[in-house]
Design an enzyme around this catalytic site. Sequence first.
Site, mmCIF file in Angstrom:
data_model
loop_
_atom_site.group_PDB
_atom_site.id
_atom_site.type_symbol
_atom_site.label_atom_id
_atom_site.label_comp_id
_atom_site.label_asym_id
_atom_site.label_seq_id
_atom_site.Cartn_x
_atom_site.Cartn_y
_atom_site.Cartn_z
ATOM 1 N N GLU A 287 2.568 2.621 -8.422
ATOM 2 C CA GLU A 287 2.630 1.537 -7.792
ATOM 3 C C GLU A 287 2.768 -0.082 -8.457
ATOM 4 O O GLU A 287 3.414 -0.856 -8.187
ATOM 5 C CB GLU A 287 1.634 1.441 -6.612
ATOM 6 C CG GLU A 287 2.213 1.207 -5.197
ATOM 7 C CD GLU A 287 1.053 1.327 -4.210
ATOM 8 O OE1 GLU A 287 1.785 1.705 -3.288
ATOM 9 O OE2 GLU A 287 0.187 0.719 -4.283
ATOM 10 N N HIS A 308 0.339 27.727 -16.295
ATOM 11 C CA HIS A 308 1.125 28.900 -15.735
ATOM 12 C C HIS A 308 2.357 28.340 -14.505
ATOM 13 O O HIS A 308 2.925 29.127 -14.063
ATOM 14 C CB HIS A 308 0.260 29.831 -14.991
ATOM 15 C CG HIS A 308 -0.850 30.383 -16.226
ATOM 16 N ND1 HIS A 308 -0.770 31.681 -16.638
ATOM 17 C CD2 HIS A 308 -1.973 29.489 -16.811
ATOM 18 C CE1 HIS A 308 -1.791 31.596 -17.676
ATOM 19 N NE2 HIS A 308 -2.292 30.483 -17.623
ATOM 20 N N LYS A 422 8.751 1.464 5.330
ATOM 21 C CA LYS A 422 8.072 1.093 6.579
ATOM 22 C C LYS A 422 9.151 0.453 7.607
ATOM 23 O O LYS A 422 9.168 0.718 8.653
ATOM 24 C CB LYS A 422 6.993 0.057 6.319
ATOM 25 C CG LYS A 422 5.880 0.500 5.527
ATOM 26 C CD LYS A 422 4.701 -0.460 5.347
ATOM 27 C CE LYS A 422 3.495 0.049 4.494
ATOM 28 N NZ LYS A 422 2.901 -1.109 4.222
HETATM 29 O O1 PA5 Z 1 -2.370 -0.339 -3.476
HETATM 30 C C1 PA5 Z 1 -2.044 -0.975 -2.429
HETATM 31 O O2 PA5 Z 1 -1.872 -2.225 -2.149
HETATM 32 C C2 PA5 Z 1 -1.494 -0.112 -1.395
HETATM 33 O O3 PA5 Z 1 -1.477 1.367 -1.561
HETATM 34 C C3 PA5 Z 1 -2.350 -0.246 -0.104
HETATM 35 O O4 PA5 Z 1 -3.735 0.295 -0.465
HETATM 36 C C4 PA5 Z 1 -1.977 0.776 1.286
HETATM 37 O O5 PA5 Z 1 -0.525 0.569 1.332
HETATM 38 C C5 PA5 Z 1 -2.828 0.584 2.184
HETATM 39 O O6 PA5 Z 1 -3.088 -0.468 2.813
HETATM 40 P P1 PA5 Z 1 -3.982 -1.243 3.707
HETATM 41 O O7 PA5 Z 1 -5.263 -1.193 3.091
HETATM 42 O O8 PA5 Z 1 -3.309 -2.649 4.032
HETATM 43 O O9 PA5 Z 1 -3.902 -0.243 4.969
#
Ligand code: PA5
Length: 445
Positions: A287, A308, A422
């Site tokens: 990410e 494996h 989303k």
């Molecule tokens: O690293 C990030 O920002 C994302 O992976 C969020 O942690 C994830 O989308 C969850 O978001 P939130 O904590 O706002 O529900």
Amino acid sequence: MGKIDVNIAKVLTLVPEEKITSMEAEGAEALAKVENGTAPGNDFLGWVNLPSATTDSQLDEIIAAAKGLQTKCEYVVCVGIGGSYLGAKAVIEALSDSFAAYKLPTGNPKVVFAGQNIGEDYLYELLNLLDGKKFGIIVISKSGTTTEPAIAFRLLKEKLEKQEGKKGSVERIIAITDAKRGALRQMATEEGWKTFVIDDNVGGRFSVLSPVGLLPIATAGYDIKALMNGARKMEEITKGTDLSNPAMLYAVTRNALYRDGKKIEILANYNPKLHYLGEWWKQLYGESEGKGGKGIFPASVDLSTDLHSMGQWIQDGERTVFETVISVETQAHEIFVPTDNDNLDGLNYIAGKRVDEVNKMAEIGTRIAHVDGGVPNIRITIPELSEEPIGELIYFFEKACGISGYLLGINPFDQPGVEDYKRNMFALLAKPGYEKETEAIRQKL
Ligand code: PA5
């Protein structure tokens, strides 16, 4: 002195050392951007000083809240996704008995997870498990509006209120969210739940050393002060501006390999307890770095299990891959391979050896085979799976990720691409406010 060692000797057998050392100054510049906040993403650098800035009294407050849940609950459901899920899951798995889920209650509540998927059967089976049980909820969402945890939380809250009544449920719900914004903050204020804050400047995937990770980890019975001590040590160590800084060495080496055509990094472990550490690491690097058409693709394997299945590909597939192995020096328990008089399985040649010695030979043998097959190998050694070295390891990977992202030339602290699915999901579900998108997406079906 920290306990983590980063060894690139088996990179240097395939890549000239110059390719790495020549990037030292660039690495120091990237590190300075992380330390001084002089580059895009600088509003999300709260994690950099989180270990040293977190006081013992803040940790004591988290421990007290965890104890409150421990005394009231057989199960604590930790609701969250992405950065609000993976850090706690990774640390708890690394520190837990592999068969804890199958054992009779041991004193601490079982910490289970929800809100990290929308699996209907998963949620049904979870609600079924909690039927008539004493349970509590830690609900974590920085934005307070994420769909997956919101659905799970709505179901779990309804069940808890049915089983414990309104007052009993209030005593068993803790919310971790933004200080002021979002639906979860509003609900917590209206309902009177205990809350902890995710600071604005700490992004989800960098939040495991905040209450987001610390409360579930403490609730599962682990020593968060030792975890934070490890992280504090690593915070100091990773301030070094040359390649003796392990985070810089790792970040520079992986970028040198990327520039040399190695587009995939496989994080490997030889300890099944580290499976979720790999999942957490994939989120952290995937990410953070996968942007603007760039980024090393982070993959992970559990060895020797996956030798494996994926072993053939790693040994002999497209040569665009390098491997980073997490090697755990010492196991907590000793088992020796027994002697068998009949020796039908032919294993008597290793009788009397520790199982871990066999595992280590698998690790060394695999490393040599993969390097011979053209796969550069970075080895990260940690002494054991306990709180302090795990705290070091987490901070090490976070710091290296920040440095690495800036070396790559992207902002490692945003995630614009995550919004696309989303938007489409909301359009398909006809969420109010998405009318235009709903019309547009229906044309594409
Ligand atoms: O690293 C990030 O920002 C994302 O992976 C969020 O942690 C994830 O989308 C969850 O978001 P939130 O904590 O706002 O529900």
